[in-house]
Design a protein around this motif. Structure first.
Motif, PDB file in Angstrom:
ATOM      1  N   LYS B 138      25.291  43.787  34.371  1.00 27.87           N
ATOM      2  CA  LYS B 138      25.393  43.380  33.093  1.00 27.87           C
ATOM      3  C   LYS B 138      26.938  42.601  32.549  1.00 27.87           C
ATOM      4  CE  LYS B 138      23.195  45.946  30.001  1.00 27.87           C
ATOM      5  NZ  LYS B 138      22.806  47.180  29.020  1.00 27.87           N
ATOM      6  N   MET B 139      27.863  43.446  32.892  1.00 29.90           N
ATOM      7  CA  MET B 139      29.138  42.677  32.607  1.00 29.90           C
ATOM      8  C   MET B 139      29.315  41.587  33.437  1.00 29.90           C
ATOM      9  SD  MET B 139      31.741  43.189  30.537  1.00 29.90           S
ATOM     10  CE  MET B 139      31.755  44.744  29.955  1.00 29.90           C
ATOM     11  N   VAL B 140      28.925  41.660  34.581  1.00 30.04           N
ATOM     12  CA  VAL B 140      29.457  40.270  35.519  1.00 30.04           C
ATOM     13  C   VAL B 140      28.539  38.993  34.878  1.00 30.04           C
ATOM     14  CG1 VAL B 140      29.024  39.503  37.903  1.00 30.04           C
ATOM     15  CG2 VAL B 140      29.772  41.667  37.502  1.00 30.04           C
ATOM     16  N   PHE B 141      27.332  39.374  34.473  1.00 31.45           N
ATOM     17  CA  PHE B 141      26.376  38.608  33.926  1.00 31.45           C
ATOM     18  C   PHE B 141      27.062  37.803  32.668  1.00 31.45           C
ATOM     19  CE2 PHE B 141      22.973  36.863  31.173  1.00 31.45           C
ATOM     20  CZ  PHE B 141      22.592  35.934  32.067  1.00 31.45           C
ATOM     21  N   HIS B 142      27.647  38.763  31.889  1.00 33.01           N
ATOM     22  CA  HIS B 142      28.304  38.326  30.549  1.00 33.01           C
ATOM     23  C   HIS B 142      29.370  37.579  30.771  1.00 33.01           C
ATOM     24  CE1 HIS B 142      26.357  40.359  27.217  1.00 33.01           C
ATOM     25  NE2 HIS B 142      25.772  41.316  27.821  1.00 33.01           N
ATOM     26  N   LEU B 143      30.361  38.001  31.707  1.00 30.01           N
ATOM     27  CA  LEU B 143      31.432  37.245  31.934  1.00 30.01           C
ATOM     28  C   LEU B 143      31.195  35.901  32.390  1.00 30.01           C
ATOM     29  CD1 LEU B 143      33.767  40.193  33.237  1.00 30.01           C
ATOM     30  CD2 LEU B 143      33.961  38.828  31.110  1.00 30.01           C
ATOM     31  N   LYS B 144      30.174  35.748  33.433  1.00 28.42           N
ATOM     32  CA  LYS B 144      29.893  34.616  34.011  1.00 28.42           C
ATOM     33  C   LYS B 144      29.071  33.675  33.204  1.00 28.42           C
ATOM     34  CE  LYS B 144      30.537  32.061  37.397  1.00 28.42           C
ATOM     35  NZ  LYS B 144      31.784  31.443  37.566  1.00 28.42           N
ATOM     36  N   TYR B 145      28.024  34.096  32.593  1.00 29.90           N
ATOM     37  CA  TYR B 145      27.376  33.233  31.960  1.00 29.90           C
ATOM     38  C   TYR B 145      27.772  32.944  30.493  1.00 29.90           C
ATOM     39  CZ  TYR B 145      22.792  31.929  29.623  1.00 29.90           C
ATOM     40  OH  TYR B 145      21.758  31.216  29.286  1.00 29.90           O
ATOM     41  N   TYR B 146      28.347  34.048  29.889  1.00 24.78           N
ATOM     42  CA  TYR B 146      28.658  33.715  28.489  1.00 24.78           C
ATOM     43  C   TYR B 146      30.163  33.467  28.170  1.00 24.78           C
ATOM     44  CZ  TYR B 146      24.329  35.656  26.681  1.00 24.78           C
ATOM     45  OH  TYR B 146      22.916  35.633  26.387  1.00 24.78           O
ATOM     46  N   GLN B 147      31.119  33.755  29.059  1.00 26.24           N
ATOM     47  CA  GLN B 147      32.491  33.598  29.022  1.00 26.24           C
ATOM     48  C   GLN B 147      32.823  32.602  29.900  1.00 26.24           C
ATOM     49  OE1 GLN B 147      34.370  35.685  26.822  1.00 26.24           O
ATOM     50  NE2 GLN B 147      32.577  36.951  26.235  1.00 26.24           N
ATOM     51  N   GLU B 148      31.718  32.136  30.841  1.00 24.15           N
ATOM     52  CA  GLU B 148      32.139  31.047  31.907  1.00 24.15           C
ATOM     53  C   GLU B 148      33.383  31.465  32.530  1.00 24.15           C
ATOM     54  OE1 GLU B 148      31.246  27.341  30.757  1.00 24.15           O
ATOM     55  OE2 GLU B 148      29.390  27.774  29.701  1.00 24.15           O
ATOM     56  N   MET B 149      33.564  32.850  32.741  1.00 23.06           N
ATOM     57  CA  MET B 149      34.905  33.190  33.707  1.00 23.06           C
ATOM     58  C   MET B 149      34.923  32.904  35.239  1.00 23.06           C
ATOM     59  SD  MET B 149      36.477  36.827  33.318  1.00 23.06           S
ATOM     60  CE  MET B 149      36.888  36.844  31.629  1.00 23.06           C
ATOM     61  N   LYS B 150      35.857  32.589  35.674  1.00 27.79           N
ATOM     62  CA  LYS B 150      36.021  32.264  37.391  1.00 27.79           C
ATOM     63  C   LYS B 150      35.877  33.479  37.988  1.00 27.79           C
ATOM     64  CE  LYS B 150      38.341  27.748  37.138  1.00 27.79           C
ATOM     65  NZ  LYS B 150      39.427  27.127  37.480  1.00 27.79           N
ATOM     66  N   TYR B 151      35.156  33.551  39.284  1.00 26.99           N
ATOM     67  CA  TYR B 151      35.370  34.775  40.134  1.00 26.99           C
ATOM     68  C   TYR B 151      36.643  35.392  40.225  1.00 26.99           C
ATOM     69  CZ  TYR B 151      29.949  33.742  40.868  1.00 26.99           C
ATOM     70  OH  TYR B 151      28.868  33.688  40.594  1.00 26.99           O
ATOM     71  N   GLU B 152      37.533  34.480  40.481  1.00 32.11           N
ATOM     72  CA  GLU B 152      38.673  34.997  40.795  1.00 32.11           C
ATOM     73  C   GLU B 152      39.341  35.826  39.440  1.00 32.11           C
ATOM     74  OE1 GLU B 152      37.724  32.007  41.348  1.00 32.11           O
ATOM     75  OE2 GLU B 152      37.698  32.164  43.563  1.00 32.11           O
TER      76      GLU B 152
END
Lengths: 143, 183
Positions: B138-152
């Motif tokens: 859930k946290m990974v999804f939030h950070l990637k989908y909503y925050q558009e954060m880079k994997y690094e």
């Protein structure tokens, strides 16, 4: 949505990629007042930062601690030595009494036989010594 | 101007008794929006987000003196926020299940009447799908989908490898897609 993420979603989840993200709003002026509300709460509840525990050693306490360690080590060594000596003495006494017990359990005939065996060994050794003496004497005579 | 203070300057000010409160205010001002939007997506209500924000920053106030700068200040803040969000979610799990059940019921009614789902209903459905994910996904999804954060960046924040994060996001997305198709 950035292109990289969009491509990734199109491949993995076409339905999800088509959804528009819900837009949230914070109430107006929320960020202007948040820090002051927070600091008021900290002040009212008297929330104190956790201070690291520091153990300070006053100079005279250092010497007291060193002396305590020295006395402790000295006492320990003395007690250890005392115990060790007592154990040795008691061990010797115990050994002697054990020998007496064992000997009393052995019959006389066995003891005599044992003694003879030892004597034979001694005799053999004497013979050996005598033989070596003869050998030496014969060498001297030959010379 | 006040927001331009570096983390090191803020920490140095915080270590001085006279400037402690001022430094903390600078820190709050610098990071409050980032932390708020992170929490807001996760808890989905302003009231809960506000409560959590206060809890997070009170923990920061208490623990900042022991922060050893082994990591970035934001990484440390993020970890506190992440833990608070998970604790909040655990405490409210029971209530959340009731909400999801209600949401499913209303969506079922819409399907049978052949009416297209409204934007709000779609968002509720998406939220229901996200709520079925395990905490880390859930946290990974939030950070990637909503925050558009880079994997690094995410890797540094969560202390997980980039490969594991990619896998986690892919699984999460697949699960959501499946949920959207089935409900």
């Amino acid at each position: 949505m950035n292109e990289e993420l969009n491509k990734e979603l199109e491949e993995l989840a076409p339905s999800l990629s088509k959804l528009t993200k819900e837009h949230f709003d914070a109430p107006e002026g929320y960020f202007n007042t948040f820090s002051s509300r927070l600091l008021d709460r900290i002040k009212n509840e008297q929330v104190a930062p956790q201070t690291p525990t520091i153990i300070s050693i006053v100079p005279w306490k250092k010497y007291l601690m060193a002396a305590s360690v020295f006395i402790f080590m000295g006492t320990s060594m003395y007690v250890f030595k005392l115990n060790h000596t007592q154990v040795s003495v008691s061990n010797n006494a115990d050994s002697q009494s054990m020998v007496d017990v064992y000997l009393s359990e052995i019959d006389e005939a066995t003891l005599i036989e044992f003694s003879n065996t030892n004597n034979t060994k001694d005799e053999k050794s004497d013979i050996d010594v005598y033989q070596s003496y003869i050998d030496e004497q014969s060498i001297i005579d030959e010379l | 101007m006040r927001n331009q203070q570096s983390d090191q300057e803020i920490l140095a000010l915080f270590r001085e008794e006279q400037t402690k409160t001022y430094a903390f205010e600078l820190l709050v001002k610098k990071y409050e929006q980032k932390i708020y939007w992170l929490i807001r997506r996760y808890v989905n209500s302003h009231s809960d987000a506000d409560d959590l924000m206060q809890e997070v920053f009170i923990k920061v106030w208490k623990g900042l003196i022991n922060f050893r700068e082994d990591s970035q200040l934001y990484t440390w803040l993020f970890r506190i926020t992440y833990n608070e969000c998970i604790n909040f979610h655990r405490k409210n799990k029971q209530q959340l299940h009731v909400d999801i059940d209600d949401a499913n019921e209303s969506e079922f009614i819409d399907h049978t009447s052949d009416n297209p789902l409204t934007g709000e209903q779609i968002q509720r459905k998406l939220q229901s799908a996200i709520d079925t994910l395990p905490e880390k996904q859930k946290m990974v999804f939030h950070l990637k989908y909503y925050q558009e954060m880079k994997y690094e960046e995410m890797s540094e924040l969560l202390g997980t490898s980039v490969g594991a994060l990619k896998a986690s996001f892919h699984i999460a997305v697949k699960k959501i897609e499946q949920y959207l198709a089935e409900h």
